[in-house]
Design an enzyme around this catalytic site. Structure first.
Site, PDB file in Angstrom:
ATOM      1  N   GLU A 125       0.846  -1.187   0.000  1.00 12.89           N
ATOM      2  CA  GLU A 125       0.000   0.000   0.000  1.00 12.89           C
ATOM      3  C   GLU A 125       0.888   1.245   0.000  1.00 12.89           C
ATOM      4  O   GLU A 125       1.849   1.269   0.760  1.00 12.89           O
ATOM      5  CB  GLU A 125      -0.908   0.028   1.228  1.00 12.89           C
ATOM      6  CG  GLU A 125      -1.941   1.144   1.125  1.00 12.89           C
ATOM      7  CD  GLU A 125      -2.944   1.166   2.281  1.00 12.89           C
ATOM      8  OE1 GLU A 125      -2.795   0.388   3.242  1.00 12.89           O
ATOM      9  OE2 GLU A 125      -3.864   1.982   2.208  1.00 12.89           O
ATOM     10  N   ASN A 269      -2.323  -6.409   5.237  1.00 14.50           N
ATOM     11  CA  ASN A 269      -2.298  -7.437   4.187  1.00 14.50           C
ATOM     12  C   ASN A 269      -3.145  -8.645   4.583  1.00 14.50           C
ATOM     13  O   ASN A 269      -3.078  -9.122   5.698  1.00 14.50           O
ATOM     14  CB  ASN A 269      -0.863  -7.906   3.960  1.00 14.50           C
ATOM     15  CG  ASN A 269       0.117  -6.771   3.959  1.00 14.50           C
ATOM     16  OD1 ASN A 269       0.015  -5.861   3.161  1.00 14.50           O
ATOM     17  ND2 ASN A 269       1.039  -6.780   4.913  1.00 14.50           N
ATOM     18  N   HIS A 301      -6.748  -2.345  15.017  1.00 14.53           N
ATOM     19  CA  HIS A 301      -6.945  -1.602  13.768  1.00 14.53           C
ATOM     20  C   HIS A 301      -6.690  -2.502  12.549  1.00 14.53           C
ATOM     21  O   HIS A 301      -7.536  -2.612  11.660  1.00 14.53           O
ATOM     22  CB  HIS A 301      -6.009  -0.391  13.747  1.00 14.53           C
ATOM     23  CG  HIS A 301      -6.125   0.460  12.520  1.00 14.53           C
ATOM     24  ND1 HIS A 301      -6.903   1.597  12.481  1.00 14.53           N
ATOM     25  CD2 HIS A 301      -5.567   0.341  11.301  1.00 14.53           C
ATOM     26  CE1 HIS A 301      -6.814   2.132  11.279  1.00 14.53           C
ATOM     27  NE2 HIS A 301      -6.010   1.395  10.533  1.00 14.53           N
ATOM     28  N   GLU A 302      -5.538  -3.150  12.522  1.00 15.02           N
ATOM     29  CA  GLU A 302      -5.205  -3.967  11.342  1.00 15.02           C
ATOM     30  C   GLU A 302      -6.146  -5.157  11.238  1.00 15.02           C
ATOM     31  O   GLU A 302      -6.579  -5.521  10.144  1.00 15.02           O
ATOM     32  CB  GLU A 302      -3.745  -4.425  11.391  1.00 15.02           C
ATOM     33  CG  GLU A 302      -2.710  -3.316  11.551  1.00 15.02           C
ATOM     34  CD  GLU A 302      -2.883  -2.132  10.611  1.00 15.02           C
ATOM     35  OE1 GLU A 302      -3.371  -2.332   9.488  1.00 15.02           O
ATOM     36  OE2 GLU A 302      -2.542  -0.999  11.022  1.00 15.02           O
ATOM     37  N   HIS A 305      -9.458  -4.144   9.790  1.00 13.76           N
ATOM     38  CA  HIS A 305      -9.397  -3.912   8.346  1.00 13.76           C
ATOM     39  C   HIS A 305      -9.818  -5.155   7.554  1.00 13.76           C
ATOM     40  O   HIS A 305     -10.181  -5.046   6.385  1.00 13.76           O
ATOM     41  CB  HIS A 305      -7.967  -3.557   7.924  1.00 13.76           C
ATOM     42  CG  HIS A 305      -7.668  -2.084   7.863  1.00 13.76           C
ATOM     43  ND1 HIS A 305      -8.517  -1.169   7.284  1.00 13.76           N
ATOM     44  CD2 HIS A 305      -6.584  -1.375   8.278  1.00 13.76           C
ATOM     45  CE1 HIS A 305      -7.967   0.035   7.356  1.00 13.76           C
ATOM     46  NE2 HIS A 305      -6.799  -0.058   7.952  1.00 13.76           N
ATOM     47  N   GLU A 324     -10.021   3.829   6.189  1.00 10.50           N
ATOM     48  CA  GLU A 324      -9.210   4.291   7.324  1.00 10.50           C
ATOM     49  C   GLU A 324     -10.040   5.002   8.395  1.00 10.50           C
ATOM     50  O   GLU A 324      -9.883   4.739   9.581  1.00 10.50           O
ATOM     51  CB  GLU A 324      -8.051   5.166   6.843  1.00 10.50           C
ATOM     52  CG  GLU A 324      -7.022   4.423   5.977  1.00 10.50           C
ATOM     53  CD  GLU A 324      -6.419   3.197   6.654  1.00 10.50           C
ATOM     54  OE1 GLU A 324      -6.576   3.036   7.880  1.00 10.50           O
ATOM     55  OE2 GLU A 324      -5.790   2.394   5.942  1.00 10.50           O
TER      56      GLU A 324
HETATM   57  N1  TRP Z   1      -3.132   0.873   5.694  1.00  9.15           N
HETATM   58  C1  TRP Z   1      -2.220   0.992   6.798  1.00  9.15           C
HETATM   59  C2  TRP Z   1      -3.073   1.249   8.029  1.00  9.15           C
HETATM   60  O1  TRP Z   1      -3.560   2.288   8.247  1.00  9.15           O
HETATM   61  C3  TRP Z   1      -1.228   2.068   6.719  1.00  9.15           C
HETATM   62  C4  TRP Z   1      -0.344   2.207   5.543  1.00  9.15           C
HETATM   63  C5  TRP Z   1      -0.603   2.829   4.394  1.00  9.15           C
HETATM   64  C6  TRP Z   1       1.018   1.883   5.481  1.00  9.15           C
HETATM   65  N2  TRP Z   1       0.503   2.922   3.619  1.00  9.15           N
HETATM   66  C7  TRP Z   1       1.502   2.365   4.259  1.00  9.15           C
HETATM   67  C8  TRP Z   1       1.862   1.245   6.349  1.00  9.15           C
HETATM   68  C9  TRP Z   1       2.838   2.241   3.922  1.00  9.15           C
HETATM   69  C10 TRP Z   1       3.195   1.128   5.990  1.00  9.15           C
HETATM   70  C11 TRP Z   1       3.681   1.635   4.811  1.00  9.15           C
HETATM   71  O2  TRP Z   1      -3.347   0.390   8.763  1.00  9.15           O
HETATM   72 ZN    ZN Z   2      -5.622   1.549   8.550  1.00  6.00          ZN
END
Ligand code: TRP
Ligand code: ZN
Length: 898
Positions: A125, A269, A301-302, A305, A324
């Site tokens: 991401e 992921n 949080h993760e 998701h 988010e």
């Molecule tokens: N999606 C992740 C979260 O908020 C955060 C995230 C977005 C991220 N881009 C990233 C983490 C790049 C590490 C590197 O939970």
């Molecule tokens: Zn997030």
């Protein structure tokens, strides 16, 4: 800035569906640090819902193209270029195999495939997958993935990817392989692999429907003793999502992996969350109570998701807050439920206060500067720059407002409908709003403005009591005041603001609430007013006495409330409001007002003095045993220097520091005996306990210690702090003691006790990188003095053997701590802080643009500072603008200078 000056602005309005779709992906990796070969076989077909394109354009970055085949035959019309690969005149449906090579060992950006500590990790991401293989790297292209990993068995005994393990075995030449399959369609940004020497803490749990699930927390072998809390947090998260939202874990196996080189907090992921070690590793000796709480929040949080982000994902990156904002809201509610259950309002309030404090200090500031953008932005240059406080924290407040309007049950109905409609899809913020509206039989057209308007709304309040008629009218007016140009452009009209209010009588109790037109008073003594017009009057009837209003209870909307409370009224609210958030808020208002007056005096050299009534109000909180220690700690902590400077017509960090220090010293000296009594009373002898109660005691005790360290004669406090340092059996107490020692001695240019503790701390924790980060951060954020400016200490520490600019945690611990968390020292009149900032932004730009761009943001509010500082900041920004290479940093400094 005219957009023509900035090439490559991506606009929300330009969204078009992809010309091709990819249904399945089979990836094969031959993992070698300097030269990893990736073979990618995709089933591709034309998108029936898109306009025709004869060429197939794939994204790719930093890849060495090797070959392309279509349906098994070599394909000659493949052209690799700087941004990807173009295949000319492809058929309507075909199997495409692409082979390419990347170099993980040299990848310091930590985006794509990289090596950290000798192991392989990925971060995809938002747009990292294109650094691994050519692809339609956009979230509305969803495919099922199978992944085969091949590597040296001795060097990389563990091979992980998303989903379920299908098969593993040995290969010739000391190599081995593993094959993974993720049964759920996903966008490429959720792909992950990990390979290396790792070990796991494992648990087997049964999910709600009785299926057994394997849970693993993977770390380097020496960190296995720090995984229990993350595992417990994961199990609690699984239970919570089942009970609060009816959402079950959908895989047989769920893995968390910790890595020490990581750009952000963690990544969701599918089935293979990858975490910054900071948000996994904890035991009482190495992690503070705050660390424990953060780990619980980020693990939650993760995990959350998995439904809000993965099962239902974003159509495009403008919709980022869809996942988010919603997931931050969910993790905030999870933490509140863990601390206080559904009913302990006081315990829930401490979490709420902490979240609002962050929002106001960071997001309100963002909304007032050149990076101001709506929760759903209209354009960006680099998407990584839009993982912001606005998208995350304001986005979470926007989601919370649905729950405030419809109640927990109404919100749950909306979530149920959202999943019923959109499971497996890539959707928009509008889709979410429509699900909430339809499930509750409401039209939420006006509510859309929360997604499209930037800037912090201001609500001013006028009240009038008519004793003869027993009527009390509350007139609300909304607007944005004088906001940043970036925000002003987006502002179209009034918002639907859920405005929670209570009325308090002379005895401190809530009065019954009956609005004009209602037949009787409601049972609840808090009412959520739906405030939809620019100006609107709400009239309460049968109000027997003139009330004191308690406004925006529990911070029911992300706005600034303007109301002319007297100091006595604020002290009364601080003592009596039934809404714990607003009790805290009253104290903050009182302190903020006082501190801003003092800062104004300090700026013009007028001697400072503090009214005894303010000291008395603080003394009452300090000694009020009916309040929880955690709440008292929050109420007694003064607003931060950054927040106060933000409130000034012209930010003056030196004046704010002088004012805040003056008040801290005054409170320390005037209430010396009380602080000491509180310190003694809230010690937590015996084995360390991680409960909210025990951590509340530690927080209040350590706040008392920090005030005692401000005494004109700190010798007694230094003895206390030294003793606490030596006796500590946990990091909360040890680091608080070290901090007190550093600050108590700052005015005298340091002390033997402080230096000894600092040296001991380093030796004791030399092998614990996360603790060494604290060692750097404590020094970077310490108070300075004329004879010992902190910049000199920081520059010396940059040359310390343990410093490493390539490791983001370490860079943050020293550089960011100084530039963003020590305003009085960073904004030194001589510009030494700004020169340092420019050097570090430029150095980081060449290593890791994402991290460099975060640092670049610490000067974005430069226009709001006093003239001397403003000039110094502009010069530093211009220097960076002239040398910077990355799109990430360029976007930030150009917007700042525009
Ligand atoms: N999606 C992740 C979260 O908020 C955060 C995230 C977005 C991220 N881009 C990233 C983490 C790049 C590490 C590197 O939970
Ligand atoms: Zn997030």
């Amino acid at each position: 800035m005219a957009d023509t000056a900035t090439p490559n602005v991506i606009r929300r309005a330009d969204y078009a569906p992809p010309a091709f779709l990819i249904d399945t992906v089979a990836l094969e990796f031959d993992l070698i640090p300097e030269r990893t070969v990736v073979r990618n076989t995709m089933r591709v077909r034309r998108n029936p819902d898109a306009s025709h394109a004869s060429n197939f354009e794939l994204m790719g970055e930093q890849l060495e193209f090797v070959s392309a085949t279509i349906d098994g035959a070599p394909f000659a019309q493949a052209h690799a270029h700087e941004h990807g690969l173009t295949l000319d005149n492809v058929p309507d449906s075909f199997e495409l195999t692409l082979t390419s090579i990347c170099n993980p060992a040299e990848n310091t950006t930590l985006s794509g495939l990289y090596v950290s500590g000798g192991n392989f990790f990925t971060q995809c991401e938002a747009e990292g997958f294109r650094r691994i293989t050519y692809f339609l790297d956009r979230p509305d292209v969803m495919a099922t993935f199978t992944v085969t990993l091949r590597a040296s068995k001795a060097d990389y005994p563990v091979l992980l990817s998303n989903g379920n393990l299908l098969e593993e075995g040995d290969l010739p030449d000391g190599r081995h392989f593993a094959r993974w399959e993720d049964p759920f369609r996903k966008p490429s940004y959720l792909f992950a692999l990990v390979a290396g020497k790792l070990v796991a803490l494992e648990e087997r749990v049964k999910s709600g429907s009785g299926k057994e699930k394997l849970l693993q927390v993977w770390v380097e072998p020496h960190d296995l003793d720090k995984t229990r809390h993350a595992m417990d947090s994961l199990i609690n998260s699984i239970r919570w999502d089942e009970s609060r939202f009816g959402l079950e874990l959908d895989l047989d196996r769920f893995m968390i992996v910790a890595v020490s080189d990581f750009n952000m907090g963690a990544m969701e992921n599918k089935g293979l969350n990858i975490f910054n070690t900071k948000y996994v590793l904890a035991n009482p000796e190495t992690a503070t109570d705050t660390d424990f709480a953060n780990i619980e929040a980020v693990v939650g949080h993760e995990y959350f998701h998995n439904w809000t982000g993965n099962r239902v994902t974003c159509r495009d990156w403008f919709q980022l807050s869809l996942k988010e904002g919603l997931t931050v809201f969910r993790d905030q509610e999870f933490s509140a439920d863990m601390a206080g259950g559904a009913t302990d309002e006081a315990a829930r309030a401490t979490k709420r206060i902490e979240d609002v404090r962050v929002l106001r200090q960071m997001q309100f500031a963002e909304d007032a500067g050149p990076m101001a953008h709506p929760v759903r932005p209209e354009s960006y240059v680099e998407i990584n720059n839009f993982y912001t406080m606005t998208v995350y924290e304001k986005g979470s407040e926007v989601v919370r407002m649905y729950q405030t309007l419809f109640g927990r049950d109404g919100f749950r109905k909306g979530m149920d409908l959202y999943f019923k409609r959109h499971d497996g899809q890539a959707v928009t913020c509008d889709d979410f709003r429509h699900a909430l509206a339809d499930a509750n039989g409401r039209d939420l057209a006006q509510f859309e403005r929360w997604y499209s308007q930037a800037g912090t709304p201001r609500v001013s309040v006028r009240t009038q009591y008519d004793a003869a008629q027993q009527r009390y009218s509350v007139t609300l007016t909304q607007g944005y005041g004088d906001t940043a140009p970036a925000a002003r452009e987006t502002q179209k009209g009034p918002l639907l603001i859920p405005f929670a209010i209570g009325l308090i009588g002379k005895d401190g109790h809530d009065l019954p609430l009956q609005l004009e037109g209602e037949t009787r008073a409601s049972e609840a003594t808090t009412r959520v007013l739906e405030f939809t017009q620019t100006e609107q009057t709400f009239t309460f009837v049968n109000v027997a006495q003139e009330p004191l209003p308690s406004l925006l209870r529990n911070f029911s909307a992300p706005v600034i409330v303007e109301y002319d409370y007297s100091a006595d009224q604020l002290a009364f609210l601080l003592a009596h409001d039934s809404d714990p958030f607003n009790r805290w808020e009253a104290g903050q208002r009182l302190a903020t007002r006082e501190l801003l007056t003092l800062a104004g005096r300090a700026a013009t050299g007028v001697p400072l003095q503090l009214d005894d009534s303010v000291v008395a109000a603080f003394a009452r909180v300090l000694t009020d045993e009916t309040l929880s220690p955690a709440f008292r700690e929050l109420a007694l902590m003064l607003p931060s220097e950054a927040y106060l400077a933000e409130q000034m017509a012209e930010s003056n960090p030196a004046a704010v520091h002088a004012a805040r220090q003056f008040v801290r010293k005054r409170l320390a000296n005037a209430l010396r005996a009380d602080w000491l009594a509180v310190y003694e009373k809230h010690r937590t002898p015996g084995a360390y306990e991680a409960t909210p109660e025990a951590s509340g005691h530690r927080a209040l005790k350590n706040l008392a210690l920090s005030y005692l360290a401000e005494l004109d004669d700190p010798a007694g406090a230094v003895r206390l702090a030294s003793a606490q340092y030596d006796a500590a059996n946990n990091m909360t107490d040890r680091s608080a003691a070290l901090s007190a020692l550093l600050n108590a001695s700052a005015a005298n240019g340091g002390s033997v006790e402080a230096q000894q503790a600092l040296d001991d701390f380093y030796r004791r924790f030399e092998k614990e990188p996360l603790v060494i980060d604290k060692w750097f951060a404590l020094q970077a954020t310490q108070r300075g003095s004329a004879q010992r400016p902190v910049i000199e200490i920081v520059r010396k520490l940059m040359a310390h053997p343990a410093f490493n600019l390539k490791n983001p945690n370490r860079a943050r611990s020293l550089i960011f701590s100084f530039c963003a968390a020590n305003p009085a020292q960073f904004h030194a009149e001589d510009g030494s802080g700004y020169a340092f900032w420019a050097e570090q932004v430029i150095a980081l730009d060449a290593i890791n643009p994402q991290v460099a761009a975060r640092l670049a943001r610490s000067l974005e509010l430069w226009r709001r500072f006093t003239p001397t500082l403003r000039d110094g900041m502009r010069a530093a920004l211009e220097k960076v603008a002239s040398q910077v290479k990355s799109r990430d940093v360029r976007e930030i400094v150009e917007k700042a200078l525009a």
